[in-house]
Design an enzyme around this catalytic site. Structure first.
Site, PDB file in Angstrom:
ATOM      1  N   HIS A 128      -2.485   8.418   3.259  1.00  0.00           N
ATOM      2  CA  HIS A 128      -1.819   7.111   3.241  1.00  0.00           C
ATOM      3  C   HIS A 128      -0.858   7.049   4.423  1.00  0.00           C
ATOM      4  O   HIS A 128      -0.165   8.027   4.695  1.00  0.00           O
ATOM      5  CB  HIS A 128      -1.044   6.983   1.921  1.00  0.00           C
ATOM      6  N   CYS A 175      -3.877   1.145   4.630  1.00  0.00           N
ATOM      7  CA  CYS A 175      -2.928   0.309   3.893  1.00  0.00           C
ATOM      8  C   CYS A 175      -2.396  -0.755   4.838  1.00  0.00           C
ATOM      9  O   CYS A 175      -1.605  -0.468   5.746  1.00  0.00           O
ATOM     10  CB  CYS A 175      -1.800   1.180   3.330  1.00  0.00           C
ATOM     11  N   HIS A 208      -6.033  -0.319   0.889  1.00  0.00           N
ATOM     12  CA  HIS A 208      -4.980  -0.994   0.125  1.00  0.00           C
ATOM     13  C   HIS A 208      -4.741  -2.295   0.862  1.00  0.00           C
ATOM     14  O   HIS A 208      -4.323  -2.254   2.021  1.00  0.00           O
ATOM     15  CB  HIS A 208      -3.667  -0.212   0.205  1.00  0.00           C
ATOM     16  N   ASP A 229      -3.102  -4.438  -3.210  1.00  0.00           N
ATOM     17  CA  ASP A 229      -1.882  -3.623  -3.242  1.00  0.00           C
ATOM     18  C   ASP A 229      -0.757  -4.470  -3.809  1.00  0.00           C
ATOM     19  O   ASP A 229      -1.015  -5.542  -4.383  1.00  0.00           O
ATOM     20  CB  ASP A 229      -1.611  -3.094  -1.834  1.00  0.00           C
ATOM     21  N   HIS A 230       0.471  -4.024  -3.615  1.00  0.00           N
ATOM     22  CA  HIS A 230       1.632  -4.690  -4.213  1.00  0.00           C
ATOM     23  C   HIS A 230       1.458  -6.196  -4.377  1.00  0.00           C
ATOM     24  O   HIS A 230       1.116  -6.897  -3.428  1.00  0.00           O
ATOM     25  CB  HIS A 230       2.867  -4.507  -3.321  1.00  0.00           C
ATOM     26  N   TYR A 275       3.763  -3.821  -8.905  1.00  0.00           N
ATOM     27  CA  TYR A 275       2.629  -3.441  -9.749  1.00  0.00           C
ATOM     28  C   TYR A 275       2.522  -4.193 -11.072  1.00  0.00           C
ATOM     29  O   TYR A 275       2.143  -3.635 -12.082  1.00  0.00           O
ATOM     30  CB  TYR A 275       2.638  -1.923  -9.968  1.00  0.00           C
TER      31      TYR A 275
HETATM   32  C1  DNO Z   1       3.367   2.444  -3.029  1.00  0.00           C
HETATM   33  C2  DNO Z   1       2.176   3.234  -2.686  1.00  0.00           C
HETATM   34  C3  DNO Z   1       2.528   4.645  -2.288  1.00  0.00           C
HETATM   35  C4  DNO Z   1       1.291   5.490  -2.266  1.00  0.00           C
HETATM   36  C5  DNO Z   1       1.503   6.880  -1.799  1.00  0.00           C
HETATM   37  C6  DNO Z   1       0.186   7.592  -1.604  1.00  0.00           C
HETATM   38  O1  DNO Z   1       3.249   1.488  -3.676  1.00  0.00           O
HETATM   39  O2  DNO Z   1       1.428   2.619  -1.714  1.00  0.00           O
HETATM   40  O3  DNO Z   1       3.432   5.165  -3.191  1.00  0.00           O
HETATM   41  O4  DNO Z   1       0.764   5.579  -3.552  1.00  0.00           O
HETATM   42  O5  DNO Z   1       2.204   6.913  -0.631  1.00  0.00           O
HETATM   43  O6  DNO Z   1       0.406   8.943  -1.534  1.00  0.00           O
END
Ligand code: DNO
Length: 346
Positions: A196, A234, A261, A306-307, A320
């Site tokens: 990531h 990401c 992501h 993602d978020h 989340y």
């Molecule tokens: C946050 C996530 C990170 C991710 C880690 C992967 O929301 O994108 O915490 O899970 O960095 O290791």
């Protein structure tokens, strides 16, 4: 692609049943949360987690994350035993059908934000990053949103002190040492490692950060050419680095992107940013262009929205909650469907 959704295990307020009801959900991205960092994830724990997912009709092919112990990042002598443990965890996960492991190599902190529930004018809330605010924090008495529980003040200052002699190059060498140590287990288990990016992609509190953009990836793949070595693309983390051309990167690294992501950002002044709804027009990242690039280059990995914001008065875990991520998944499904049809001339 396979659409997935992050699920924080049994303590997650979102039931698996709700996740299954989101259109096109193939599985969840989850982790065993009750094993201290550095110890082996026992088969019985993995089996139990997989059982929960499967009985809800969801796959468990992606783990996020198997955390990397700080001693490995610091290159301490204890790292060899910890790397062996990590390799054993990989083998155990492989025996339960896991195909991809997301991890990061950020020293001390994972993602960093200055606000977790910023109120937008429409009543929704989102995560924000304000650079000046972060710079003003007292390093000897750090209280970060989302991180206060993670370290005691004593632990934190000891760790920061240990990192003071670790340069970017040393941290990178320690990453390579780690990957060399676990690649045989990945081959044996059929697991792809997806690093990531650093979030946000710049140094923090004097701590080096090394996975920030194209140069980092070129260096990573020339050091470890093994096909099990890849990335979690990401968009939000990489996109905070405004110099990163995400569409080009999606094309360039398509065969190394095992996991995507996808989320949107709205830029503020300087390095500041706020997270936004997933739509392209809601922010500054070309989400549609990125998805198009992925489809055109034959991307065949896992995707998760993602978020999300907290909307409809949901009091979800920042980033989340259920609703906005479900909307995000639906939007992304639409983009993928449209570009895939276009690709095969339908
Ligand atoms: C946050 C996530 C990170 C991710 C880690 C992967 O929301 O994108 O915490 O899970 O960095 O290791």
């Amino acid at each position: 692609m396979k659409m997935t959704f992050r699920w924080y295990g049994e303590s997650d307020s979102i039931p698996l049943k709700y996740i299954k009801q989101i259109p096109n959900m193939s599985g969840v991205v989850t982790a065993v949360y009750d094993v201290p960092v550095g110890e082996v994830w026992e088969c019985r724990k993995i089996e139990r987690l997989k059982g929960l997912c499967e009985s809800a009709g969801l796959e468990m092919e992606v783990i996020e994350s198997v955390p990397v112990h700080e001693d490995i990042k610091l290159g301490k002598p204890s790292r060899d035993r910890l790397i062996e443990n990590y390799a054993q965890t990989i083998e155990n996960l492989g025996s339960f059908g896991v195909k991809c492991v997301c991890y990061n190599f950020m020293p001390v902190f994972d993602w960093l934000r200055t606000e977790l529930r910023h109120k937008n004018s429409d009543g929704s809330t989102c995560l924000c990053y304000g650079h000046e605010e972060l710079m003003k924090l007292d390093i000897d008495n750090l209280h970060l949103p989302g991180w206060d529980e993670s370290y005691s003040p004593g632990q934190l200052s000891r760790l920061l002190e240990e990192y003071s002699s670790v340069s970017h190059d040393m941290l990178f060498e320690n990453l390579i040492y780690f990957l060399e140590g676990i690649m045989p287990a990945c081959k044996k288990a059929g697991i792809n490692m997806a690093i990531h990016p650093d979030d946000p992609p710049w140094d923090m509190f004097g701590l080096p950060r090394i996975i920030t953009g194209e140069q980092s990836y070129d260096r990573l793949f020339s050091a470890i050419a093994d096909s099990h070595n890849g990335i979690t693309f990401c968009t939000g983390s990489l996109g905070a680095g405004r110099e990163n051309d995400l569409t080009n990167m999606a094309k360039k690294y398509s065969d190394r992107i095992f996991f995507a992501h996808i989320r949107q950002l709205k830029y503020g002044k300087g390095l500041d940013f706020a997270e936004a709804g997933h739509l392209t027009k809601n922010g500054d990242l070309d989400i549609a262009g990125i998805v198009k690039a992925l489809v055109e280059t034959g991307f065949d990995g896992y995707v998760r929205p993602d978020h999300g914001r907290n909307i409809w008065d949901e009091d979800g875990k920042p980033g989340y909650g259920l609703y906005d991520r479900a909307l995000g998944a639906t939007y992304l499904n639409g983009l993928f469907e449209a570009f895939e049809r276009e690709k095969c001339g339908k």
